[in-house]
Design a protein around this motif. Structure first.
Motif, PDB file in Angstrom:
ATOM      1  N   SER A 384      -4.896   6.066  12.781  1.00  0.00           N
ATOM      2  CA  SER A 384      -6.303   6.183  13.187  1.00  0.00           C
ATOM      3  C   SER A 384      -7.045   7.206  12.326  1.00  0.00           C
ATOM      4  O   SER A 384      -8.232   7.045  12.067  1.00  0.00           O
ATOM      5  CB  SER A 384      -6.388   6.570  14.659  1.00  0.00           C
ATOM      6  N   LEU A 385      -6.315   8.242  11.854  1.00  0.00           N
ATOM      7  CA  LEU A 385      -6.989   9.222  10.985  1.00  0.00           C
ATOM      8  C   LEU A 385      -7.356   8.574   9.651  1.00  0.00           C
ATOM      9  O   LEU A 385      -8.436   8.803   9.112  1.00  0.00           O
ATOM     10  CB  LEU A 385      -6.095  10.430  10.746  1.00  0.00           C
ATOM     11  N   ASP A 387      -7.873   5.360   9.174  1.00  0.00           N
ATOM     12  CA  ASP A 387      -8.967   4.424   9.444  1.00  0.00           C
ATOM     13  C   ASP A 387     -10.292   5.169   9.517  1.00  0.00           C
ATOM     14  O   ASP A 387     -11.300   4.708   8.988  1.00  0.00           O
ATOM     15  CB  ASP A 387      -8.713   3.689  10.765  1.00  0.00           C
ATOM     16  N   GLY A 388     -10.275   6.324  10.208  1.00  0.00           N
ATOM     17  CA  GLY A 388     -11.496   7.112  10.324  1.00  0.00           C
ATOM     18  C   GLY A 388     -12.045   7.477   8.958  1.00  0.00           C
ATOM     19  O   GLY A 388     -13.241   7.374   8.705  1.00  0.00           O
ATOM     20  N   SER A 389     -11.142   7.871   8.076  1.00  0.00           N
ATOM     21  CA  SER A 389     -11.588   8.288   6.753  1.00  0.00           C
ATOM     22  C   SER A 389     -12.062   7.095   5.930  1.00  0.00           C
ATOM     23  O   SER A 389     -13.122   7.129   5.304  1.00  0.00           O
ATOM     24  CB  SER A 389     -10.445   9.007   6.041  1.00  0.00           C
ATOM     25  N   TYR A 390     -11.300   5.977   5.968  1.00  0.00           N
ATOM     26  CA  TYR A 390     -11.738   4.781   5.235  1.00  0.00           C
ATOM     27  C   TYR A 390     -13.071   4.298   5.787  1.00  0.00           C
ATOM     28  O   TYR A 390     -13.944   3.858   5.042  1.00  0.00           O
ATOM     29  CB  TYR A 390     -10.705   3.661   5.371  1.00  0.00           C
ATOM     30  N   GLY A 391     -13.229   4.377   7.117  1.00  0.00           N
ATOM     31  CA  GLY A 391     -14.457   3.914   7.753  1.00  0.00           C
ATOM     32  C   GLY A 391     -15.673   4.707   7.318  1.00  0.00           C
ATOM     33  O   GLY A 391     -16.792   4.253   7.458  1.00  0.00           O
ATOM     34  N   LEU A 392     -15.443   5.914   6.802  1.00  0.00           N
ATOM     35  CA  LEU A 392     -16.568   6.710   6.305  1.00  0.00           C
ATOM     36  C   LEU A 392     -16.788   6.485   4.815  1.00  0.00           C
ATOM     37  O   LEU A 392     -17.592   7.164   4.192  1.00  0.00           O
ATOM     38  CB  LEU A 392     -16.293   8.196   6.551  1.00  0.00           C
ATOM     39  N   THR A 399      -8.763  10.091   0.935  1.00  0.00           N
ATOM     40  CA  THR A 399      -8.186  10.125   2.283  1.00  0.00           C
ATOM     41  C   THR A 399      -6.905  10.944   2.289  1.00  0.00           C
ATOM     42  O   THR A 399      -6.683  11.769   3.177  1.00  0.00           O
ATOM     43  CB  THR A 399      -7.904   8.690   2.747  1.00  0.00           C
ATOM     44  N   VAL A 403      -7.431  14.252   4.308  1.00  0.00           N
ATOM     45  CA  VAL A 403      -7.042  14.015   5.699  1.00  0.00           C
ATOM     46  C   VAL A 403      -5.524  13.990   5.878  1.00  0.00           C
ATOM     47  O   VAL A 403      -4.969  14.730   6.671  1.00  0.00           O
ATOM     48  CB  VAL A 403      -7.660  12.695   6.224  1.00  0.00           C
ATOM     49  N   ALA A 407      -3.121  17.150   7.334  1.00  0.00           N
ATOM     50  CA  ALA A 407      -2.481  16.907   8.624  1.00  0.00           C
ATOM     51  C   ALA A 407      -0.971  17.017   8.500  1.00  0.00           C
ATOM     52  O   ALA A 407      -0.296  17.457   9.419  1.00  0.00           O
ATOM     53  CB  ALA A 407      -2.871  15.525   9.149  1.00  0.00           C
ATOM     54  N   TYR A 502       1.499  15.249  17.398  1.00  0.00           N
ATOM     55  CA  TYR A 502       1.129  13.843  17.503  1.00  0.00           C
ATOM     56  C   TYR A 502       1.914  13.088  18.544  1.00  0.00           C
ATOM     57  O   TYR A 502       1.783  11.904  18.660  1.00  0.00           O
ATOM     58  CB  TYR A 502       1.285  13.170  16.133  1.00  0.00           C
TER      59      TYR A 502
END
Lengths: 503, 265
Positions: A384-385, A387-392, A399, A403, A407, A502
């Motif tokens: 999900s992290l 995805d969040g970065s790709y989504g931006l 990424t 990110v 992490a 996590y």
């Protein structure tokens, strides 16, 4: 003596195991019989009754046997020492020498009797003048260092007598225990008896025993090193060991035994190794976990991990015959980067064994440690992290840099620390690649040496375990142990803390 | 925008923000989306509803090419954003995702500070010339995300330390910080409690002033509350698409009626 076989631990073990086997069938049959042949009436499956009986027969008997075997030599020794003349027992060293002679003679006599070379009257005849015994024993394959003294023969005779008698007693006690356990368990085999729970507890005890054996071994290693280290510091000032600047062991005495040059060599080589292994291993891990296709990953990861399976001595050979000469051809006299003009004609590198050789090869060895652990850790970063970065609108490398790596960083640091403790403890590559000169120098093209290789060299050959030159190995070993233990503890702490984030 | 040489498709697309025609998606052997045609208008909230596994999330992820990150996924058909095909080889998916922001089902703040979470997009796209401008972008995004008042005093605190609802609003702020034209939301409230859900729904209504919002939701009440247009998906087909009021009061397709009255799901 018809019960002689009871003295032999191996036959005794087999005997106890067969008693246990008999117990298994007896208990099982009895349980079934008392249930009227219907297994559903029993509390547990019939097998559990059998196992309970086998356990009760075998475990206490074998346990007593093991403890007895460990304790008997000490007790016999205590009985024999008063028989020896005062001159032979003056110091701990001579006592142990004489006692080992006594044991060898006792073993030799037993062997000679078995082979029919000697018999009891013949040994009795030797009692006053055992001068021919050495040759006789050599004939049956027991070599003695010196002529047999009459008191040694007498002590050996006593030892044999005690061993035979106590061996018999031991055998009887063990078999009796086995039978008692069997009787107890078979008597208990009843439909209401909760055999399943007993077996469960037995399994737990077995597992606890295995776990505590591992822990106790570690403790034993530490303690044995600790005692020898204390011996060493009673012979050698600790100030010289920890703060001196020279390593010059000299078996005639007057040694300078300082850990600092060795520690420096160890750390220097480890740092070079990590400078090779960390970037390569980390990038390999990133490629494998983020970019490689699943097919490539499933093929490449095992290949990379093969590196971890190569024996380190093979890496040492690689350092000796390939990397070292190659580096000399580049940095040595006449080489491309020898810098001879800058240093009054001296080439940068004069021999193939150098810090840089060992460091490079050790770095190659560590690559799979870093990459494999880092790969697992990077994979543990939630999708999900990403995805969040790709989504931006971030690219894969952005990424990873912004990110994924932050992490995963604590885990990666843990992986690097584990690799570092491997590097510090590594021996064979350093023996063959780094040379044997203890010195503190910043030049990576010089030969240096490490703690591990000095431990090897102090303990090989003819060693006297009472001299500081030998005992220093234990002090070095303990220091090394504390160093790597500290690194491992820090690494595991970091990795564990990270894992919790996590899960 | 191109001028008089426009194709008929582009002319249609001009009225709408996103225009999808004949979209097919395969996951390996599974045919997940079957020939879907949708027009999504600008400054409108469009809701995708339908039972689980009907393909609504998959279709949402086609709009910003997030499916590209899944190896086994194949997308066919045409999706136009402002009249340009986003699956054209000339289009950079990375640039596209900056224009089409996305908010995920589970709040996924980066393990960084609140400030850095919001500044992430502007930083990688170079939207700010200096620190002051970046501060301004971050503040504006957090205000639009309706979370500014709650976090303005602790911008340096980790984003993962916020409550679930706050995290989701932080993720929305993070998505709007890159100034997208379309905002895709994949069940943004499914991990939130009713109060946080109400806050996010209110926020979605405000976001409509500036963006075209597409929201996937399992809650029909939510679709009715926040959206103007609703699309009903079933088994990979787009069954019905129209004004939300109409879908929920007089659905044309019997399957739509069954679903909104709770008979299939």
């Amino acid at each position: 003596m018809t019960f002689n076989f009871l003295g032999n631990p191996l036959t005794l073990t087999l005997l106890v195991l067969s008693v246990a086997g008999v117990g298994y069938f007896l208990a099982r049959r009895r349980a079934m019989a008392r249930a009227g042949g219907d297994a559903r009436v029993l509390h547990s499956l019939p097998n559990y009754y059998g196992m309970t009986a086998a356990m009760f027969a075998a475990v206490p008997a074998l346990g007593v046997m093991v403890i007895w075997l460990l304790a008997q030599p000490m007790l016999i020794q205590n009985a024999v020492v008063p028989l020896l003349p005062a001159a032979a027992t003056e110091t701990a060293g001579t006592t142990s020498l004489v006692l080992s002679d006594v044991n060898r003679v006792a073993g030799g006599l037993t062997l000679a009797i078995e082979q029919g070379v000697l018999d009891a009257p013949a040994i009795a005849a030797l009692r006053d003048d055992p001068s021919t015994l050495r040759a006789t024993l050599a004939g049956v394959g027991v070599a003695l260092g010196s002529e047999v003294e009459p008191y040694v023969l007498a002590a050996a005779e006593t030892t044999r007598g005690l061993e035979a008698r106590w061996g018999l007693v031991r055998g009887l006690v063990v078999v009796a225990l086995g039978l008692a356990g069997l009787a107890l368990a078979v008597r208990a085999a009843d439909p209401a008896f909760r055999a399943r729970n007993v077996v469960e507890r037995g399994m737990m005890a077995l597992l606890i025993a295995a776990a505590s054996l591992a822990i106790l071994t570690t403790l034993g290693i530490v303690l044995s090193m600790l005692f020898e280290t204390i011996n060493f510091f009673s012979l050698h000032p600790w100030q010289d060991f920890f703060l001196g600047g020279n390593w010059a062991p000299n078996f005639r005495g007057n040694s300078e035994l300082s850990i600092l040059p060795l520690l420096w060599g160890t750390l220097y080589i480890s740092i070079i190794a990590l400078m090779v292994a960390v970037p390569v291993g980390l990038f390999a891990a990133i490629y494998l976990s983020e970019y490689a296709s699943p097919q490539l990953r499933s093929a490449a990861k095992p290949l990379l991990e093969i590196l971890a399976g190569i024996p380190t001595i093979v890496y040492g050979l690689f350092a000796l015959i390939t990397v070292g000469p190659f580096l000399v051809s580049v940095f040595g006299a006449g080489g491309l980067l020898s810098a001879e003009g800058l240093r009054d004609g001296d080439a940068l590198m004069s021999g193939a064994t150098a810090v840089i050789t060992a460091g490079l090869v050790m770095g190659i060895m560590l690559i799979p440690f870093v990459s494999s652990l880092s790969d697992d850790i990077i994979n543990a970063v939630p999708q999900s992290l990403r995805d969040g970065s790709y989504g931006l609108g971030a690219t894969p490398s952005e990424t990873i840099r912004n990110v994924v790596l932050p992490a995963a960083l604590p885990g990666i640091v843990g992986a690097i620390l584990l690799a570092a403790s491997r590097a510090i403890g590594e021996t064979m590559i350093v023996v063959l690649g780094a040379g044997a000169i203890a010195r503190i120098s910043g030049n990576p093209f010089e030969a240096m040496t490490t703690i591990t290789t000095r431990i090897v060299s102090q303990l090989t050959g003819d060693t006297d375990f009472a001299s500081q030159e030998t005992l220093v190995a234990f002090a070095l070993g303990l220091t090394l142990f504390v160093l790597t233990l500290g690194l491992n503890v820090v690494a595991l702490y970091i990795v564990r803390k990270y894992r919790e984030q996590y899960e | 925008m191109r001028d008089n040489t426009q194709t008929p498709e582009a002319q249609v697309a001009q009225k709408s923000k996103i225009s999808a025609t004949g979209v097919q998606v395969h996951y390996g052997d599974t045919h997940a989306i079957k020939d879907v045609n949708v027009e999504i208008e600008d400054k409108t909230v469009t809701a995708f509803i339908g039972p689980s596994g009907c393909g609504k999330s998959t279709f949402l992820r086609c709009i910003n090419r997030m499916n590209d990150t899944i190896d086994i996924c194949r997308v066919q058909g045409k999706i136009l954003l402002d009249g340009e095909d986003i699956y054209d080889p000339k289009v950079d998916p990375v640039q596209l995702r900056a224009k089409v922001g996305m908010v995920f089902q589970k709040p996924n703040p980066f393990p960084k500070s609140i400030y850095d979470n919001v500044a992430y997009g502007p930083r990688i796209h170079g939207l700010a010339r200096n620190k002051a401008e970046l501060d301004e972008i971050v503040e504006r995004a957090l205000r639009r995300g309706a979370i500014w008042d709650e976090v303005k005093d602790r911008l340096a605190a980790p984003g993962t330390g916020l409550s679930g609802g706050q995290q989701q609003r932080l993720c929305i702020a993070r998505a709007v910080a890159t100034e997208p034209e379309v905002l895709l939301m994949d069940e943004p409230c499914s991990a939130l409690d009713p109060i946080a859900t109400a806050q996010v729904e209110e926020l979605i209504d405000e976001l409509r002033q500036n963006y075209s919002v597409v929201i996937v939701t399992h809650s029909m009440q939510q679709a009715a509350r926040v959206s103007q247009r609703t699309a009903f998906f079933h088994l990979g087909n787009l069954v019905e698409f129209g004004d939300t009021d109409k879908i929920f009061t007089t659905p044309e397709d019997p399957r739509t009626e069954s679903y909104i009255t709770g008979r299939i799901g």
